[in-house]
Design a protein around this motif. Structure first.
Motif, PDB file in Angstrom:
ATOM      1  N   ILE A 243      60.428   3.366 140.143  1.00  0.00           N
ATOM      2  CA  ILE A 243      61.389   2.959 140.753  1.00  0.00           C
ATOM      3  C   ILE A 243      62.167   2.061 139.930  1.00  0.00           C
ATOM      4  CG2 ILE A 243      62.345   1.911 142.832  1.00  0.00           C
ATOM      5  CD1 ILE A 243      59.893   3.066 144.266  1.00  0.00           C
ATOM      6  N   LYS A 244      61.393   1.137 139.304  1.00  0.00           N
ATOM      7  CA  LYS A 244      62.322  -0.060 138.550  1.00  0.00           C
ATOM      8  C   LYS A 244      62.735   0.752 137.313  1.00  0.00           C
ATOM      9  CE  LYS A 244      61.754  -4.652 136.468  1.00  0.00           C
ATOM     10  NZ  LYS A 244      62.579  -4.182 135.256  1.00  0.00           N
ATOM     11  N   PHE A 245      61.922   1.617 136.799  1.00  0.00           N
ATOM     12  CA  PHE A 245      62.433   2.188 135.554  1.00  0.00           C
ATOM     13  C   PHE A 245      63.671   3.108 135.694  1.00  0.00           C
ATOM     14  CE2 PHE A 245      62.827   5.881 132.829  1.00  0.00           C
ATOM     15  CZ  PHE A 245      62.260   5.466 131.528  1.00  0.00           C
ATOM     16  N   LEU A 246      63.577   3.828 136.920  1.00  0.00           N
ATOM     17  CA  LEU A 246      65.024   4.456 137.445  1.00  0.00           C
ATOM     18  C   LEU A 246      66.018   3.621 137.454  1.00  0.00           C
ATOM     19  CD1 LEU A 246      62.963   7.193 139.482  1.00  0.00           C
ATOM     20  CD2 LEU A 246      64.179   7.539 137.287  1.00  0.00           C
ATOM     21  N   ALA A 247      65.929   2.557 138.208  1.00  0.00           N
ATOM     22  CA  ALA A 247      66.661   1.687 138.638  1.00  0.00           C
ATOM     23  C   ALA A 247      67.545   0.912 137.340  1.00  0.00           C
ATOM     24  CB  ALA A 247      66.304   0.599 139.493  1.00  0.00           C
ATOM     25  N   ASP A 248      66.770   0.815 136.292  1.00  0.00           N
ATOM     26  CA  ASP A 248      67.080   0.049 134.972  1.00  0.00           C
ATOM     27  C   ASP A 248      67.826   1.262 134.068  1.00  0.00           C
ATOM     28  OD1 ASP A 248      66.150  -2.288 135.873  1.00  0.00           O
ATOM     29  OD2 ASP A 248      64.280  -1.924 134.761  1.00  0.00           O
ATOM     30  N   HIS A 249      67.488   2.380 134.254  1.00  0.00           N
ATOM     31  CA  HIS A 249      67.810   3.347 133.091  1.00  0.00           C
ATOM     32  C   HIS A 249      68.914   4.505 133.753  1.00  0.00           C
ATOM     33  CE1 HIS A 249      64.476   1.659 131.150  1.00  0.00           C
ATOM     34  NE2 HIS A 249      65.077   1.927 129.982  1.00  0.00           N
ATOM     35  N   LYS A 250      68.890   4.644 135.065  1.00  0.00           N
ATOM     36  CA  LYS A 250      69.757   5.666 135.506  1.00  0.00           C
ATOM     37  C   LYS A 250      71.017   4.961 136.616  1.00  0.00           C
ATOM     38  CE  LYS A 250      69.340   9.707 135.940  1.00  0.00           C
ATOM     39  NZ  LYS A 250      69.984  10.728 135.377  1.00  0.00           N
TER      40      LYS A 250
ATOM     41  N   LYS B 251      57.883  11.721 119.533  1.00  0.00           N
ATOM     42  CA  LYS B 251      57.344  12.901 120.076  1.00  0.00           C
ATOM     43  C   LYS B 251      58.503  13.799 120.900  1.00  0.00           C
ATOM     44  CE  LYS B 251      52.818  11.277 119.984  1.00  0.00           C
ATOM     45  NZ  LYS B 251      51.426  11.147 121.069  1.00  0.00           N
ATOM     46  N   PRO B 252      59.702  14.369 120.056  1.00  0.00           N
ATOM     47  CA  PRO B 252      60.566  14.915 121.005  1.00  0.00           C
ATOM     48  C   PRO B 252      60.149  16.167 121.777  1.00  0.00           C
ATOM     49  CG  PRO B 252      61.000  15.367 118.634  1.00  0.00           C
ATOM     50  CD  PRO B 252      59.809  14.426 118.692  1.00  0.00           C
ATOM     51  N   ASP B 253      59.182  16.861 121.184  1.00  0.00           N
ATOM     52  CA  ASP B 253      58.651  18.145 121.961  1.00  0.00           C
ATOM     53  C   ASP B 253      57.626  17.796 123.019  1.00  0.00           C
ATOM     54  OD1 ASP B 253      59.909  19.554 119.984  1.00  0.00           O
ATOM     55  OD2 ASP B 253      58.220  19.887 118.572  1.00  0.00           O
ATOM     56  N   GLU B 254      57.480  16.628 123.427  1.00  0.00           N
ATOM     57  CA  GLU B 254      56.747  16.218 124.473  1.00  0.00           C
ATOM     58  C   GLU B 254      57.300  15.267 125.476  1.00  0.00           C
ATOM     59  OE1 GLU B 254      53.120  14.604 123.144  1.00  0.00           O
ATOM     60  OE2 GLU B 254      52.629  16.160 121.789  1.00  0.00           O
ATOM     61  N   PRO B 255      58.288  15.991 126.426  1.00  0.00           N
ATOM     62  CA  PRO B 255      59.031  15.174 127.330  1.00  0.00           C
ATOM     63  C   PRO B 255      58.327  14.706 128.236  1.00  0.00           C
ATOM     64  CG  PRO B 255      59.612  17.249 127.606  1.00  0.00           C
ATOM     65  CD  PRO B 255      58.746  17.261 126.455  1.00  0.00           C
ATOM     66  N   ILE B 256      58.642  13.513 128.920  1.00  0.00           N
ATOM     67  CA  ILE B 256      58.202  13.145 130.107  1.00  0.00           C
ATOM     68  C   ILE B 256      59.150  13.031 131.395  1.00  0.00           C
ATOM     69  CG2 ILE B 256      57.083  10.975 130.957  1.00  0.00           C
ATOM     70  CD1 ILE B 256      56.518  10.082 128.302  1.00  0.00           C
ATOM     71  N   ILE B 257      58.551  13.462 132.254  1.00  0.00           N
ATOM     72  CA  ILE B 257      59.300  13.631 133.650  1.00  0.00           C
ATOM     73  C   ILE B 257      58.875  12.705 134.594  1.00  0.00           C
ATOM     74  CG2 ILE B 257      59.724  15.131 135.657  1.00  0.00           C
ATOM     75  CD1 ILE B 257      59.668  17.775 133.844  1.00  0.00           C
ATOM     76  N   ILE B 258      59.534  11.855 135.078  1.00  0.00           N
ATOM     77  CA  ILE B 258      59.322  10.762 135.888  1.00  0.00           C
ATOM     78  C   ILE B 258      59.880  10.714 137.232  1.00  0.00           C
ATOM     79  CG2 ILE B 258      59.525   8.251 136.178  1.00  0.00           C
ATOM     80  CD1 ILE B 258      59.947   8.060 132.879  1.00  0.00           C
ATOM     81  N   LEU B 259      59.287  10.823 138.290  1.00  0.00           N
ATOM     82  CA  LEU B 259      59.635  11.087 139.698  1.00  0.00           C
ATOM     83  C   LEU B 259      59.175   9.780 140.142  1.00  0.00           C
ATOM     84  CD1 LEU B 259      58.325  14.639 140.207  1.00  0.00           C
ATOM     85  CD2 LEU B 259      60.709  13.910 139.412  1.00  0.00           C
ATOM     86  N   ARG B 260      60.161   9.380 141.419  1.00  0.00           N
ATOM     87  CA  ARG B 260      59.656   8.264 142.166  1.00  0.00           C
ATOM     88  C   ARG B 260      58.488   8.611 143.212  1.00  0.00           C
ATOM     89  NH1 ARG B 260      65.094   6.803 145.450  1.00  0.00           N
ATOM     90  NH2 ARG B 260      63.660   6.100 146.934  1.00  0.00           N
ATOM     91  N   PRO B 261      57.570   7.643 143.164  1.00  0.00           N
ATOM     92  CA  PRO B 261      56.442   8.191 143.970  1.00  0.00           C
ATOM     93  C   PRO B 261      56.468   8.244 145.501  1.00  0.00           C
ATOM     94  CG  PRO B 261      56.250   5.873 143.181  1.00  0.00           C
ATOM     95  CD  PRO B 261      57.634   6.614 142.753  1.00  0.00           C
ATOM     96  N   ASP B 262      57.762   7.773 146.027  1.00  0.00           N
ATOM     97  CA  ASP B 262      58.029   7.796 147.484  1.00  0.00           C
ATOM     98  C   ASP B 262      58.601   8.735 148.149  1.00  0.00           C
ATOM     99  OD1 ASP B 262      60.088   7.103 145.980  1.00  0.00           O
ATOM    100  OD2 ASP B 262      60.664   5.588 147.606  1.00  0.00           O
ATOM    101  N   LEU B 263      58.905   9.732 147.218  1.00  0.00           N
ATOM    102  CA  LEU B 263      59.547  11.001 147.566  1.00  0.00           C
ATOM    103  C   LEU B 263      58.866  12.023 148.558  1.00  0.00           C
ATOM    104  CD1 LEU B 263      61.327  12.311 144.159  1.00  0.00           C
ATOM    105  CD2 LEU B 263      62.431  10.983 146.201  1.00  0.00           C
TER     106      LEU B 263
END
Length: 742
Positions: A567-574, A592-604
């Motif tokens: 949540i803090k990461f998303l608030a800082d970067h989005k 590692k551009p071929d290994e993306p990371i999908i970050i989701l809020r845990p409270d969804l």
């Protein structure tokens, strides 16, 4: 002189039958051959259908099939008949017009002349067909058989013995048709059968001769003739009251009657029978008649094949006093059919070779015919290319309208296994399309495309065409090259090249067929889950975990969904939205551009988690290596469209989300329109990304349950939807290299 093909196609098939002396019987607006009773001619449309061979067409096709000759030889005989027919006077031609009084006749049981006795019929069945006398008497008493009256032959003026009548009863016990079995034995006149066999004129073709034991609800057994059905019944149903079985005669090999009978049984009994037995003859036609039911499976009903072990049909078995039945699975039926077809091809007599003089005379004619065919093929290809070009232009214009975009994405969400380009083509030609297949695909499922329907044009699988480059630099396709050029190419003296050629194929929508409501569940693509009716936590979790596995296995993306620091990461970067902190983001590690990371809020909640993961997966598929010139707004638009398709596919009606999507699409479509010339495949990219995800779901889930490895590894398994989508994606990527039009 130019050939008038329209005039050739208009030559009546019935006229050719009379010209060649081929015996047939008349049934309303149809003719049925006596020696091949599964071959039917529709006199209204002047086409034939040979059910046992699964072929149809015009007079030229009929001549080739009936006389077992090549199309070239058929053309010669077709032309000979044309000269004969055109030399007839108008009175003679008039009898072949489709509007004759007989063609408008409707079957009327009350008008049939029926004898008061069945003595002749009983005598024939007992002495010629081997039936038990008591069994036949019971049939007559129950009105399962009737006897016609003697009639005079129109040609010889001789009086013939009365025929046996097998009345067809509908669910209201009304007689809607009948079979006639002649009892006059004359092999010279009636060929190998020895007797005349036909069905009445104007009957209801949805029915056949039928009877049942008990309530008839548990089993349906299908035969080619009433005699076969009764022979089987006498041998194997000595205690009929204890068996709830329905017997059906097709009076040939028309499998559509089986589908109609199953539909009636379901309406009458509330369920389909537990078992469908295809008891057609033990010959090539019988195996072909049973073949469609290998593909046509209904839940709760088992399909099996039964054949006699003595002779071709069940009456042969009855006369041999051998009640043995050989039971086959539908797979074994297909294997036996393939073996019979191979044997039949090998057993065909070789065609005598033409003499040198004949070859020299025929060569220019063959070349001329080949050239005409190539010209026709080229013109047809050009017409089809124009249809495709116009369609793609229209679809591009649709992309300016948010409602059109939404309707297109709804179509994509149905889960049809077509490439993005073909999906656009289908939608552009028929926006209300739902279930789309080729003619043969429908036929394999026992469904026929309605006559006169205009299909949609799409690209088929690519074919490699080899060409030879002449010393002058001209390119000649291998099929058109001379023997000398081919020899030089094989020796390496001439350069050869291979190009991919994409044939144009025709497909139809289910609304253009005779499919019934009960057929639709089996035609629809597998639905992973319908969250519109079942939003159970278990099913939501299953869908989410399957999507997560797709991201990990197919996109090599790591999904972070339980990290409280997200949540803090998303608030800082989005950037903050009207709904607060963003729900998710796709992060690319420069190392590692071929290994993306999908970050989701845990409270969804689960539904938001599914939608957000699908959205980020869209980004991963489309924008991981995106053109920097593509605006962020358009990238967001494509990701939202991908998420929209996935949600619709699993049964989530976006509702309020849909209105938000519409608003966002309206805002971004201006940018999208401006970019269409630079990036014409943007909508196709959305289709490819979303279809890949929905096909992955369909391969692994069914009604919310995971498809086990055992179910997926069944014999004769077909390529998975993901494999098909991958192949079609490759096809689209190379589609621009299509060979020159021919």
């Amino acid at each position: 002189m130019a050939i008038n093909r329209a005039a050739m196609k208009a030559l009546p098939i019935q006229g050719y039958l009379d010209y060649k002396g081929i015996d047939y019987t008349t049934e309303h607006n149809r003719l049925r051959l006596v020696d091949h009773d599964s071959c039917v001619i529709n006199t209204d449309k002047n086409v034939f259908f040979w059910n046992s061979k699964q072929i149809s067409g015009d007079l030229g096709d009929f001549i080739a099939a009936y006389e077992d000759i090549t199309p070239k030889e058929a053309w010669v005989r077709w032309s000979e008949f044309g000269r004969h027919y055109n030399g007839q006077d108008e009175t003679e031609k008039a009898k072949y017009q489709a509007s004759s009084r007989e063609n408008n006749y409707k079957f009327n049981w009350q008008r049939w002349r029926i004898a008061q006795t069945t003595n002749n019929s009983e005598d024939y069945l007992v002495n010629e067909r081997g039936f038990d006398a008591m069994f036949v008497q019971r049939l007559a008493k129950a009105d399962f058989i009737k006897q016609g009256k003697p009639r005079q032959d129109r040609q010889t003026k001789e009086w013939q013995k009365p025929a046996i009548l097998f009345p067809w009863h509908d669910e209201n016990d009304q007689v809607v048709g009948l079979d006639q079995q002649g009892t006059e034995i004359n092999f010279e006149k009636y060929g190998k059968r020895g007797t005349q066999k036909k069905v009445a004129t104007g009957l209801d073709t949805r029915y056949g001769y039928n009877f049942r034991t008990g309530n008839g609800a548990d089993q349906l057994i299908v035969f080619e003739s009433p005699i076969d059905a009764l022979s089987y019944a006498q041998m194997h149903f000595t205690e009929p009251t204890n068996k709830n079985t329905t017997f059906l005669s097709l009076s040939g090999t028309d499998h559509q009657k089986v589908l109609s009978q199953l539909d009636r049984m379901k309406q009458l009994n509330g369920h389909l029978p537990k078992q469908l037995v295809l008891a057609t003859d033990n010959d090539l036609a019988g195996f072909k008649a049973a073949a469609p039911f290998d593909m046509l499976q209904f839940e709760g009903m088992t399909n099996i094949r039964q054949i006699p072990t003595q002779g071709k049909d069940w009456n042969d078995q009855l006369k041999a006093h051998d009640p043995t039945i050989k039971t086959l699975t539908m797979d074994e039926n297909q294997q036996q059919l393939a073996a019979l077809e191979t044997f039949t091809q090998q057993a065909k007599p070789a065609v005598a070779k033409a003499t040198t003089d004949e070859k020299q005379v025929a060569q220019p004619q063959r070349v001329a015919r080949q050239q005409r065919r190539e010209v026709r093929k080229g013109k047809s290809r050009e017409r089809n290319e124009e249809i495709i070009k116009d369609t793609l232009t229209r679809v591009q214009n649709y992309q300016n309208d948010p409602k059109e975009v939404q309707q297109y994405l709804d179509f994509v969400a149905q889960g049809q296994n077509y490439s993005p380009r073909n999906t656009l083509l289908i939608y552009g030609q028929r926006q209300d399309a739902t279930i789309v297949m080729g003619y043969k695909q429908f036929a394999e499922r026992g469904i026929q495309v309605n006559k006169g329907e205009k299909g949609m044009k799409i690209y088929g699988a690519p074919k490699n065409l080899q060409s030879i480059v002449t010393p002058a630099g001209d390119r000649v396709y291998w099929r058109d090259a001379t023997a000398e050029q081919r020899q030089q190419a094989k020796a390496g003296e001439l350069e050869t090249r291979t190009v991919k050629h994409y044939p144009i194929e025709t497909v139809f929508d289910v609304k253009q067929t005779n499919a019934k409501l009960d057929d639709l569940p089996k035609l629809l693509p597998n639905r992973p889950v319908n969250l519109a009716t079942d939003q159970s936590p278990e099913h939501l979790e299953t869908v989410y975990q399957t999507l997560k596995k797709y991201a990990q296995d197919e996109q090599h993306a790591r999904v972070v969904d339980q990290d409280q620091g997200a949540i803090k990461f998303l608030a800082d970067h989005k950037p903050m939205t009207s709904h607060g902190i963003a729900k998710g983001v796709t992060a690319i590690n420069r190392q590692k551009p071929d290994e993306p990371i999908i970050i989701l809020r845990p409270d969804l909640p689960f539904t938001d988690r599914i939608a957000t993961l699908a959205h980020e997966m869209g980004h991963t598929a489309l924008h991981q290596q995106s053109d920097a010139k593509t605006p962020n707004g358009v990238q967001e638009l494509q990701a939202k469209m991908t998420s929209y398709v996935v949600l619709k596919n699993v049964g989530v009606e976006p509702g309020d989300i849909s209105e938000k999507y519409m608003s966002d699409w309206t805002n971004h479509l201006k940018q999208f329109t401006d970019l269409k010339e630079k990036s014409p495949n943007m909508m196709a990219d959305v289709t490819r990304a979303s279809t890949s995800i929905t096909n992955y779901l369909a391969d692994r889930l069914s009604d919310g349950q995971q498809i086990t490895h055992t179910r997926r590894a069944a014999p004769n398994i077909q390529p998975t939807a993901v494999q098909l989508a991958t192949n079609q994606a490759i096809q689209d990527q190379t589609n621009e290299t299509r060979g020159p039009k021919r």
